[in-house]
Motif scaffolding. Structure first.
Motif, PDB file in Angstrom:
ATOM      1  N   GLY A  70      -4.648 -40.931  21.289  1.00 41.17           N
ATOM      2  CA  GLY A  70      -4.840 -40.349  19.973  1.00 41.17           C
ATOM      3  C   GLY A  70      -5.796 -41.159  19.128  1.00 41.17           C
ATOM      4  O   GLY A  70      -6.717 -40.626  18.515  1.00 41.17           O
ATOM      5  N   ILE A  71      -5.603 -42.472  19.123  1.00 45.11           N
ATOM      6  CA  ILE A  71      -6.424 -43.264  18.225  1.00 45.11           C
ATOM      7  C   ILE A  71      -7.855 -43.376  18.725  1.00 45.11           C
ATOM      8  O   ILE A  71      -8.799 -43.414  17.935  1.00 45.11           O
ATOM      9  N   ILE A  72      -8.017 -43.373  20.049  1.00 41.03           N
ATOM     10  CA  ILE A  72      -9.380 -43.504  20.564  1.00 41.03           C
ATOM     11  C   ILE A  72     -10.129 -42.185  20.452  1.00 41.03           C
ATOM     12  O   ILE A  72     -11.279 -42.149  20.020  1.00 41.03           O
ATOM     13  N   LEU A 116      -9.154 -39.175  18.673  1.00 40.23           N
ATOM     14  CA  LEU A 116      -9.166 -38.481  17.387  1.00 40.23           C
ATOM     15  C   LEU A 116      -9.322 -39.410  16.196  1.00 40.23           C
ATOM     16  O   LEU A 116      -9.727 -38.985  15.128  1.00 40.23           O
ATOM     17  N   PHE A 136     -13.525 -41.863  15.503  1.00 37.62           N
ATOM     18  CA  PHE A 136     -14.700 -41.358  14.789  1.00 37.62           C
ATOM     19  C   PHE A 136     -14.547 -41.398  13.270  1.00 37.62           C
ATOM     20  O   PHE A 136     -15.388 -41.968  12.575  1.00 37.62           O
ATOM     21  N   PRO A 137     -13.459 -40.790  12.710  1.00 38.65           N
ATOM     22  CA  PRO A 137     -13.376 -40.814  11.243  1.00 38.65           C
ATOM     23  C   PRO A 137     -13.329 -42.233  10.692  1.00 38.65           C
ATOM     24  O   PRO A 137     -13.946 -42.508   9.664  1.00 38.65           O
ATOM     25  N   ILE A 138     -12.607 -43.127  11.384  1.00 44.44           N
ATOM     26  CA  ILE A 138     -12.478 -44.478  10.857  1.00 44.44           C
ATOM     27  C   ILE A 138     -13.811 -45.213  10.907  1.00 44.44           C
ATOM     28  O   ILE A 138     -14.235 -45.819   9.915  1.00 44.44           O
ATOM     29  N   ALA A 141     -16.700 -43.842  11.053  1.00 45.51           N
ATOM     30  CA  ALA A 141     -17.623 -43.163  10.148  1.00 45.51           C
ATOM     31  C   ALA A 141     -17.437 -43.665   8.730  1.00 45.51           C
ATOM     32  O   ALA A 141     -18.414 -43.900   8.012  1.00 45.51           O
ATOM     33  N   SER A 142     -16.178 -43.827   8.314  1.00 46.00           N
ATOM     34  CA  SER A 142     -15.982 -44.278   6.945  1.00 46.00           C
ATOM     35  C   SER A 142     -16.492 -45.704   6.782  1.00 46.00           C
ATOM     36  O   SER A 142     -16.969 -46.083   5.714  1.00 46.00           O
ATOM     37  N   ILE A 195     -20.145 -45.296   6.312  1.00 44.89           N
ATOM     38  CA  ILE A 195     -20.442 -44.738   4.995  1.00 44.89           C
ATOM     39  C   ILE A 195     -20.377 -45.809   3.911  1.00 44.89           C
ATOM     40  O   ILE A 195     -21.075 -45.732   2.904  1.00 44.89           O
ATOM     41  N   MET A 254     -19.176 -41.668  -2.773  1.00 45.24           N
ATOM     42  CA  MET A 254     -18.316 -41.835  -1.610  1.00 45.24           C
ATOM     43  C   MET A 254     -18.589 -43.153  -0.896  1.00 45.24           C
ATOM     44  O   MET A 254     -17.678 -43.762  -0.345  1.00 45.24           O
ATOM     45  N   ALA A 275     -12.314 -49.013   0.012  1.00 45.63           N
ATOM     46  CA  ALA A 275     -11.233 -48.814   0.973  1.00 45.63           C
ATOM     47  C   ALA A 275     -11.222 -49.924   2.015  1.00 45.63           C
ATOM     48  O   ALA A 275     -10.170 -50.454   2.378  1.00 45.63           O
ATOM     49  N   TRP A 276     -12.408 -50.293   2.496  1.00 47.72           N
ATOM     50  CA  TRP A 276     -12.464 -51.322   3.534  1.00 47.72           C
ATOM     51  C   TRP A 276     -12.151 -52.707   2.993  1.00 47.72           C
ATOM     52  O   TRP A 276     -11.557 -53.535   3.682  1.00 47.72           O
TER      53      TRP A 276
END
Lengths: 289, 307, 437
Positions: free
Chosen positions: B30-32, B34, B37-39, B41-42, B45, B272, B279-280
């Motif tokens: 799941g973590i790899i 799904l 990518f979002p993590i 990517a953020s 960003i 953003m 956030a980081w």
């Protein structure tokens, strides 16, 4: 001589009764504060719109509008939303129980390379607020083509998505199960899978019920996930439906509260029966009731 | 015989290693698949300027530099959050434990009491906010009404609760205690695992309920206490909703928490990139604090076996 | 065990099938339209009716409308725009159209207008206010059209006026008249509690910038530099602070919070005689079944050199460019776009949504016969929208509110507050420029 032996027993019973009475009093006092918001919701649900305007000047509804509950149910496609909520909730609870228990067992009882590192990573996923990863997540699902489906809300649950909290919780509980139990099972030739199903899970009923309850509640009330990821209104859940009552200029608070109460009831009922089943409690004396 | 044993131990270790991966595989996959990518990517960003309409524009470390060197609100919001964490965690732990101890008793109607205490976790936050106003309003709230003889006695001004910058954070923490029902359930679940035999033998030895609580109940609850401690840290650093609903971050930004500022950066400023940087930064802070706390695990948590 | 596994597999299979159920494709080109009337909202059926009428009036395009509650709509549209999966047509705010146009996510309406030879529902720009269309113009082309138009006005309670022998003719027109009349209504108990107020410049839908505009002032100059702490700005701020100076700030706060606690709107519960609000208050009073008699007039202006202006905003109607729109989609969307902006549909939308729409003639017809709505519509001609500031898009909200509340509460003197606010904006401007060099 007999009288002297009898006296302590009576006093003990009296002491217990007094303790229980004090306990009841304390609990009742505290409960007032906890129950009040719910009472306000209930009274608001039963008021007429004119009464709403008066606010606290009219605390009790003078003419209980029980039909507000019926209205709330007919204004939105309640049964459709209910079905959708159930589909998602049942699957997510199942998936979470499955993936969280297995992963927690791996962290709690097994030694494997990189375990500590992955544990930290798992905790770290709890430290990222969802808003910051929302858009990349959405883009990812758009790319895979899952956007017009319920999959973004369901599939992650089977892979530990959003379950870091529960994995950690279950890990703590599993770690409390005595090592000797699993060790003797291994000597008897049992595989880890057998240990998992025959020893760990049966001994963890309270923890499993807690995880099930919390997952149910979180998913049942979640409006943000369905709002963002469900583009087809026919898939909408009760939590989204509730938002319709909150219009730009205040809206119909009476209907909103009526709908809120209806939506809240399953959680309360499940909680009541769940805790009744897995919390026995102890008495002050510890032995008999 | 000896050769076989050595072989078996190696085999066992290998099997255990494989089993570990097998059992953890759902989450690992799941973590790899799904989650990565979002993590990531953020993270990317956070090095860009991104208004959520045009494509992100690379700016390197500028977001971070601005936050650390030219943003007064950043430090204020960070301090507000740290203050909150330092006070809310001990208080939350104590109240949760006390509730669980209270509600673990076997008296009639306990199920109803437990449900009532859990109600605030289920009830809508709009309803809760009204309760809090009713209680804490300085001029006509119930708490100040009840305390007015005390105020007169000590000749002091009534506490201004959420209306004063000096007491607003504590007021919000007190309000947050209403949802202690959540941690209470976890403690209650843990307490069911405590063998009744321990209480029975303590009883025989003549222990009273205080001794039983401190020698048996609490030590055996440490796994879940520790859990709520860690989760308290992680959740505490992200405190936001209650300020959003009750005080709008005021008065004088005294309840303008880090996560609130981050939210405003995203929604109001449409920045953003900067929000992701925030956030980081928070992630690093919380991670460091959590890892320190985890070290306590071995010293503080009583387990049936090694961790 | 096996039974559980089997059940589990069946559940997964059935839901995967359910989950993957894609929409049956229509023969006609599908257009998506996002709006703010979700299922369950009172306006849902009429909006749906308008969409159905369009679908039945022709057979080339099929519009699918989805309504979200106002509070959720913005999350939805922002995520959709960011991921380039936006609907064909949607609503947004008109004051920041330029930033979206600049980012290239909007379709060029002027181009579509020029290419439109169908003669059906042709867009007549004379029917829309230039001030609103200016906000929607980027590099000389229109990238959105105004969809609705709000205004703010002074609502006053005629019953309460009547008690004191006042009539509509006595409604205040200047700041000093406002003060004089307001004081006549104040009621304070013996212990200091305020139970009724005539007026307060911070209640309802007032804003500091709304009062500033009446003196020709603003937060920013033409180059978008903050100009907050001039003596003139201070004057307006002091006027706001001194308006109810007979009461202490804590008494006024308690009165305000009593309203929140009672869950009431101070005007509809008759705890306040006059209040500035937008046309939404008309809706609230209407749907609540309240029977108070009230009137509406322009917000009073400063005695000297006062300008008749109020803060009015509006939603914009936009067509989104996802980078992969087909010609048929664009043509169909534009066809529905014109339909939404046509006179009869604008009237119908006004009636169902309770909004003041942007089409001038349509609204004139819609408000005819209702003096309150007529007054509210009249104010739209004097309404102005707030300028879009890239380095502080929420300059009037989250940036300003913290200083404003501190000044109002007395924690900061007006001078110190304005200075601190100005420095805050300057710092934001500096940081923005650093990032956009």
């Amino acid at each position: 001589m007999e009288a002297a032996i009898k006296k302590p027993r009576l006093t003990k019973k009296q002491r217990t009764r007094v303790k229980n009475l004090i306990l009841h009093l304390v609990l009742i006092l505290c409960s007032v504060g906890f129950v009040f918001p719910f009472l306000w919701m209930l009274f608001t649900a039963l008021k007429t719109p004119q009464e709403l305007l008066l606010g606290f000047q009219q605390f009790f509804p003078s003419d209980p509008q029980w039909m507000n509950f019926k209205k709330a149910v007919t204004m939105i496609p309640f049964l459709l939303y209910l079905k959708n909520s159930l589909i998602i909730v049942i699957l997510v609870v199942t998936g979470t129980l499955f993936s969280a228990t297995t992963t927690a067992y791996a962290f709690a009882k097994l030694r494997w390379k990189g375990k500590e590192k992955w544990f930290i990573i798992m905790l770290a996923t709890l430290m990222i607020p969802i808003q910051v990863i929302l858009i990349p997540t959405y883009i990812m699902y758009s790319y895979i083509g899952w956007l017009s489906t319920r999959l973004p809300l369901i599939v992650p649950a089977f892979f530990g998505g959003g379950a870091a909290f529960y994995i950690f919780l279950l890990r703590q509980f599993f770690m409390g199960v005595p090592k000797e139990l699993s060790e003797s099972a291994i000597i008897d030739g049992a595989s880890h899978i057998q240990i998992f199903f025959k020893i760990m899970l049966p001994l963890s009923k309270p923890a499993l019920m807690t995880v099930g309850l919390f997952t149910f509640m979180a998913t049942w009330n979640d409006y943000f996930g369905p709002l963002i990821f469900l583009s087809n209104p026919d898939h909408w859940t009760l939590a989204i439906g509730l938002r319709a009552f909150q219009t730009r200029f205040g809206g119909r608070y009476d209907l909103m509260m009526a709908a809120s109460i209806l939506i809240m009831l399953p959680t309360l009922i499940i909680f009541f029966f769940a805790q009744k089943s897995f919390i026995e409690g102890i008495t002050f004396t510890g032995i008999k009731g | 015989m000896k050769k076989q044993s050595i072989g078996s131990i190696k085999q066992l270790k290998k099997t255990e290693n494989r089993m570990g991966y097998l059992f953890a595989s759902p989450w690992l996959i799941g973590i790899i698949v799904l989650g990565a990518f979002p993590i990531l990517a953020s993270f990317y960003i956070s090095f860009t300027s991104y208004d959520m309409a045009s494509a992100p524009v690379w700016v390197g470390l500028k977001n971070y530099i601005i936050l650390f060197t030219n943003d007064d609100v950043f430090w204020k919001s960070l301090w507000n959050t740290i203050y909150h964490v330092l006070i809310a965690i001990p208080l939350g732990l104590i109240v949760g434990i006390i509730l669980a101890l209270l509600l673990n008793n076997k008296i009639r109607g306990m199920s109803i009491y437990r449900t009532l205490f859990y109600l605030p976790c289920v009830v809508s936050i709009v309803a809760m906010s009204l309760l809090w106003l009713w209680l804490f309003q300085p001029q006509f709230g119930i708490i100040n009404e009840v305390l007015s003889p005390l105020y007169k006695l000590f000749n002091m001004e009534p506490i201004l609760w959420y209306q004063s910058a000096s007491t607003s954070k504590i007021t919000l923490i007190l309000m947050g205690l209403w949802t202690a029902g959540g941690s209470m359930v976890i403690y209650l679940a843990q307490m069911q695992d405590i063998p009744k035999s321990l209480y029975e033998s303590a009883e025989v030895d003549g222990a009273n309920w205080i001794q039983k609580t401190f020698s048996i109940t609490l030590p055996l609850m440490t796994p879940s206490i520790f859990f709520n401690f860690i989760m308290g840290i992680i959740g505490g650093f992200q405190v936001f909703t209650i300020a959003y609903i009750m005080t709008n971050g005021g008065p004088a930004q005294s309840t303008y928490y880090y996560a609130y500022y981050m939210f405003d950066k995203m929604m109001s400023d449409q920045a953003m990139g900067m929000a992701s940087a925030m956030a980081w930064i928070l992630l690093v802070i919380v991670l460091i604090v959590t890892m320190f706390a985890l070290r306590l695990n071995k010293k503080v948590v009583y387990l049936g076996e090694e961790g | 065990m096996k039974k559980v596994l089997l059940m589990f597999l069946v559940m997964v299979a059935s839901v995967t099938l359910l989950g993957c159920n894609k929409e049956a494709t229509e023969e006609r080109t599908e257009i998506t339209f996002w709006h703010m009337s979700p299922v369950g909202d009172v306006s849902y059926s009429s909006v749906k009716g308008l969409i159905t009428d369009f679908n039945e009036s022709q057979d080339l395009y099929f519009v699918k409308g989805v309504g979200f509650s106002f509070w959720d709509y913005w999350d939805k549209i922002n995520v959709a725009v960011a991921s380039r999966t936006a609907p064909s047509i949607g609503l947004s705010t008109i004051d920041d159209v330029v930033s979206r146009a600049e980012s290239g996510v909007l379709l060029n309406i002027s181009d579509l207008m020029d290419a439109d030879t169908s003669g059906i529902n042709t867009l007549d720009l004379n029917e829309f206010r230039q001030s609103q269309m200016d906000f929607a113009t980027y590099e000389e082309d229109l990238y959105a059209m105004p969809f609705s138009a709000t205004s703010r006005a002074l609502f006053y309670n005629l019953d309460m006026f009547d008690e004191l022998g006042l009539t509509e003719a006595d409604a205040p027109t200047t700041w000093s008249e406002l003060e004089t009349i307001a004081k006549m209504f104040d009621i304070q108990e013996a212990d200091g509690t305020v139970t009724r107020l005539g007026f307060d410049p911070t209640y309802g839908d007032t804003t500091y910038h709304g009062w500033l505009w009446q003196s020709g002032l603003d937060f920013f100059d033409e180059d978008l530099n903050p100009t907050l702490n001039t003596p003139e700005h201070l004057e307006v701020l002091n006027w706001i602070l001194d308006f109810n100076k007979d009461f202490t700030r804590s008494q006024l706060t308690a009165f305000g919070e009593a309203n929140a606690m009672l869950g009431v709107n101070p005007f509809t519960s008759e705890r306040v005689a006059m209040i500035v609000s937008n046309d939404g208050l008309y809706q609230t009073i209407d749907t609540s079944g309240s029977d108070i008699n009230y009137g509406v007039t322009s917000i009073p202006i400063p005695d000297e050199n006062g300008i008749h202006v109020c803060w009015g905003s509006g939603f914009s109607l936009e067509m989104y460019d996802n980078g992969d729109n087909t010609d048929a989609e664009v043509a169909g969307a534009y066809s529905f776009y014109k339909y939404l902006l046509s006179e009869p549909v604008q009237i119908a939308l006004g009636e169902s949504l309770g909004w003041l729409m942007s089409h001038i003639t349509a609204m004139e017809k819609y408000v005819e016969g209702d003096p309150i709505l007529e007054a509210l519509l009249a104010e739209v001609d004097y309404s102005m929208d707030k300028v879009y500031v890239p380095y502080a898009p929420a300059w009037h909200a989250s940036d300003w509110q913290t200083y404003y509340t501190q000044i109002l509460d007395g924690d900061l003197t007006p001078e110190a507050g304005l200075l601190a606010a100005r420095n805050h904006y300057l710092q934001k401007q500096e940081n923005y420029n650093t990032l956009h060099e």
